[in-house]
Design a protein around this motif. Structure first.
Motif, mmCIF file in Angstrom:
data_model
loop_
_atom_site.group_PDB
_atom_site.id
_atom_site.type_symbol
_atom_site.label_atom_id
_atom_site.label_comp_id
_atom_site.label_asym_id
_atom_site.label_seq_id
_atom_site.Cartn_x
_atom_site.Cartn_y
_atom_site.Cartn_z
ATOM 1 N N ASN A 76 -30.851 51.194 23.760
ATOM 2 C CA ASN A 76 -30.179 50.839 25.011
ATOM 3 C C ASN A 76 -29.954 49.338 25.116
ATOM 4 O OD1 ASN A 76 -29.941 53.445 26.104
ATOM 5 N ND2 ASN A 76 -32.109 53.428 26.627
ATOM 6 N N ALA A 77 -30.892 48.551 24.603
ATOM 7 C CA ALA A 77 -30.740 47.097 24.710
ATOM 8 C C ALA A 77 -29.621 46.583 23.809
ATOM 9 C CB ALA A 77 -32.062 46.416 24.368
ATOM 10 N N PHE A 78 -29.616 46.991 22.536
ATOM 11 C CA PHE A 78 -28.535 46.448 21.695
ATOM 12 C C PHE A 78 -27.191 47.039 22.100
ATOM 13 C CE2 PHE A 78 -30.204 49.561 18.372
ATOM 14 C CZ PHE A 78 -29.091 50.394 18.319
ATOM 15 N N GLY A 79 -27.233 48.269 22.635
ATOM 16 C CA GLY A 79 -25.984 48.843 23.140
ATOM 17 C C GLY A 79 -25.439 48.049 24.320
ATOM 18 N N ALA A 80 -26.339 47.620 25.210
ATOM 19 C CA ALA A 80 -25.897 46.862 26.387
ATOM 20 C C ALA A 80 -25.297 45.511 25.976
ATOM 21 C CB ALA A 80 -27.088 46.648 27.331
ATOM 22 N N ILE A 81 -25.876 44.872 24.971
ATOM 23 C CA ILE A 81 -25.320 43.582 24.525
ATOM 24 C C ILE A 81 -23.940 43.805 23.884
ATOM 25 C CG2 ILE A 81 -25.665 41.556 23.069
ATOM 26 C CD1 ILE A 81 -28.687 42.132 23.130
ATOM 27 N N ALA A 82 -23.858 44.815 23.015
ATOM 28 C CA ALA A 82 -22.578 45.077 22.344
ATOM 29 C C ALA A 82 -21.501 45.465 23.352
ATOM 30 C CB ALA A 82 -22.763 46.185 21.303
ATOM 31 N N ASP A 83 -21.889 46.250 24.350
ATOM 32 C CA ASP A 83 -20.918 46.679 25.362
ATOM 33 C C ASP A 83 -20.435 45.480 26.182
ATOM 34 O OD1 ASP A 83 -19.516 48.889 26.566
ATOM 35 O OD2 ASP A 83 -20.734 48.525 28.349
ATOM 36 N N PHE A 84 -21.335 44.554 26.440
ATOM 37 C CA PHE A 84 -20.945 43.338 27.161
ATOM 38 C C PHE A 84 -19.870 42.580 26.363
ATOM 39 C CE2 PHE A 84 -21.326 38.763 27.643
ATOM 40 C CZ PHE A 84 -21.168 38.616 29.007
ATOM 41 N N VAL A 85 -20.124 42.401 25.067
ATOM 42 C CA VAL A 85 -19.161 41.664 24.222
ATOM 43 C C VAL A 85 -17.824 42.410 24.170
ATOM 44 C CG1 VAL A 85 -18.693 40.776 21.909
ATOM 45 C CG2 VAL A 85 -21.027 40.720 22.813
ATOM 46 N N CYS A 86 -17.919 43.732 24.002
ATOM 47 C CA CYS A 86 -16.703 44.541 23.896
ATOM 48 C C CYS A 86 -15.857 44.443 25.164
ATOM 49 C CB CYS A 86 -17.092 45.990 23.610
ATOM 50 S SG CYS A 86 -15.684 47.065 23.357
ATOM 51 N N ARG A 87 -16.509 44.552 26.298
ATOM 52 C CA ARG A 87 -15.752 44.494 27.566
ATOM 53 C C ARG A 87 -15.194 43.101 27.811
ATOM 54 N NH1 ARG A 87 -16.307 48.939 31.061
ATOM 55 N NH2 ARG A 87 -17.825 50.447 30.332
ATOM 56 N N ARG A 88 -15.916 42.071 27.376
ATOM 57 C CA ARG A 88 -15.407 40.711 27.551
ATOM 58 C C ARG A 88 -14.121 40.532 26.743
ATOM 59 N NH1 ARG A 88 -19.670 35.988 26.748
ATOM 60 N NH2 ARG A 88 -19.573 36.645 24.588
ATOM 61 N N LYS A 89 -14.049 41.178 25.595
ATOM 62 C CA LYS A 89 -12.862 41.027 24.754
ATOM 63 C C LYS A 89 -11.744 41.995 25.128
ATOM 64 C CE LYS A 89 -14.968 39.172 20.547
ATOM 65 N NZ LYS A 89 -14.077 38.026 20.337
ATOM 66 N N ASN A 90 -12.111 43.210 25.480
ATOM 67 C CA ASN A 90 -11.101 44.273 25.629
ATOM 68 C C ASN A 90 -11.085 44.922 27.008
ATOM 69 O OD1 ASN A 90 -10.145 44.416 22.744
ATOM 70 N ND2 ASN A 90 -12.333 44.767 22.444
ATOM 71 N N ARG A 91 -11.810 44.355 27.921
ATOM 72 C CA ARG A 91 -11.983 44.937 29.265
ATOM 73 C C ARG A 91 -12.379 46.407 29.109
ATOM 74 N NH1 ARG A 91 -6.579 44.100 31.792
ATOM 75 N NH2 ARG A 91 -5.852 44.187 29.652
ATOM 76 N N ASP A 92 -11.737 47.308 29.821
ATOM 77 C CA ASP A 92 -12.162 48.710 29.717
ATOM 78 C C ASP A 92 -11.201 49.534 28.848
ATOM 79 O OD1 ASP A 92 -10.080 48.515 31.434
ATOM 80 O OD2 ASP A 92 -10.946 49.762 33.016
ATOM 81 N N ARG A 93 -10.424 48.847 28.009
ATOM 82 C CA ARG A 93 -9.455 49.545 27.159
ATOM 83 C C ARG A 93 -10.096 50.049 25.858
ATOM 84 N NH1 ARG A 93 -7.740 48.171 31.739
ATOM 85 N NH2 ARG A 93 -5.515 47.918 32.063
#
Ligand code: SF4
Length: 389
Positions: free
Chosen positions: A38-55
């Motif tokens: 859950n922790a590494f997923g939360a960090i990766a999801d943060f980076v992903c959303r910063r780059k691609n928003r919710d697309r």
């Protein structure tokens, strides 16, 4: 702060990422070693959303393998055949054009074409193939050839790589594929793909293509005999080249398929390992815009979950995928566009049909039917996979 990160051992890495600081190779090894999904997923999801928003994207394309004859015998490959083998094949340019014509009627925007290093086809065959496909529809994007195929074609053409690439480009080549990267570290590479081009050669073909103004994707074959450090070394070399050229459009981690080859690995990578590899890639490759969850290797269900672990792309919908399946993949042979859109929506993302360069073609509403424009059976068609050649 995310609930999962408040007490996590990864909290310092999260803060680093939030502050837009690049993580080190040692940090990436730490991420690979943690069991805190859950922790590494939360960090990766943060980076992903910063780059691609919710697309989250997918592409309507078709894979074509023009031939599975190959002069090499990479130990991990279940696809290549010799001329003496009964199940070897090669298509004429006319046969390839016919497949492309049928796929165009289904709405494809890209053809993805790779094959083995054919022992006797002349350079002109490849030029004619590109020209004939472009003549079908100049808007059709041709994503073709791995780095080692380019080296083989340069050898056939008796020309330096830059001239060979230019000639292929003039004939219609739009993008190189990312296949053939496997694992860069020499000791592993020679154990799974003896005789294949070196990491330096792979990177140099992409570097040359990028300097000509071209774009390409890149890959990593994981889950066989490599160590975590080997994976991180691989990612670091890709990040370095991206710093230099900015020519990679996306990264596609490829889970190893264990059947019908000579590598002594009994099981493919686990779901946990695949999610972790995607998440670490997303966090480490800070200069890449897109990370693909390749559903042919992972299965669509896990690829869908990966959209919450750093992936923002599901690749294409597929028919007649050959090479992962020859190596034991149990995923189906196709996904309809409806299935891709549904998978993305269920994951809480906005589905976007993209082109070869990850540029949006169509953004779907967050909810509702796919579209009257998109017949339920509309599929992209692929033969082969990114790991070939
Ligand atoms: S991976 Fe590619 S180069 Fe290696 S044997 Fe298979 S087709 Fe040939």
């Amino acid at each position: 702060m995310n609930f999962f990160l408040e007490r996590s051992e990864l909290r310092d890495l999260y803060e680093k990422v939030v502050a837009n600081q690049r993580i080190s190779e040692a940090d990436a090894v730490r991420l690979f070693q943690t069991k805190d999904l859950n922790a590494f997923g939360a960090i990766a999801d943060f980076v992903c959303r910063r780059k691609n928003r919710d697309r989250a994207s997918y592409i309507i394309n078709r894979y074509i393998n023009y031939s599975n004859y190959c002069i090499l015998s990479c130990q991990f490959c279940a696809f290549a055949r010799k001329k003496r083998d009964a199940d070897g094949f090669q298509y004429t340019v006319e046969e390839i054009v016919q497949k492309a014509r049928e796929a165009l009627a289904l709405g494809i925007t890209e053809l993805h074409i790779v094959g083995g290093l054919h022992p006797s086809l002349p350079f002109n065959y490849y030029l004619e193939m590109l020209r004939a496909l472009k003549a079908l529809d100049p808007r059709l994007q041709l994503k073709c050839f791995t780095a080692i195929e380019v080296l083989h074609l340069a050898w056939l053409a008796r020309k330096p790589v830059p001239e060979t690439l230019q000639e292929l480009r003039d004939a219609g080549l739009n993008s190189l594929t990312g296949g053939g990267a496997e694992i860069f570290r020499k000791s592993i590479r020679s154990a799974i793909a003896k005789g294949k081009e070196s990491a330096e050669e792979y990177l140099d073909v992409h570097r040359t293509w990028h300097r000509l103004g071209g774009r390409s994707t890149c890959t990593m074959l994981y889950g066989h005999i490599e160590s975590i450090e080997d994976r991180v070394d691989h990612l670091r070399q890709l990040r370095d080249l991206q710093d230099e050229t900015r020519g990679f459009t996306g990264f596609v981690p490829l889970p190893y398929q264990p059947e019908n080859n000579a590598i002594p690995v009994k099981k493919p990578p686990t779901g946990f390992d695949s999610l972790r590899t995607i998440a670490v890639s997303r966090i480490f490759l800070d200069n890449f815009d897109h990370i693909t969850a390749y559903w042919v290797g992972m299965g669509l269900k896990l690829a869908q979950v990966a959209l919450s672990y750093g992936a923002d792309d599901l690749h294409g919908t597929i028919v007649q995928e050959k090479i992962f399946h020859m190596a034991g993949a149990t995923s189906p042979q196709l996904q309809t566009e409806n299935e891709m859109v549904k998978a993305i929506r269920e994951a809480g993302r906005v589905p976007v049909q993209r082109n070869t360069f990850y540029e949006p073609i169509k953004e779907w509403p967050a909810n509702g039917a796919v579209s009257p424009e998109a017949p339920p059976g509309r599929t992209a068609v692929l033969e082969g996979n990114l790991a070939t050649a």
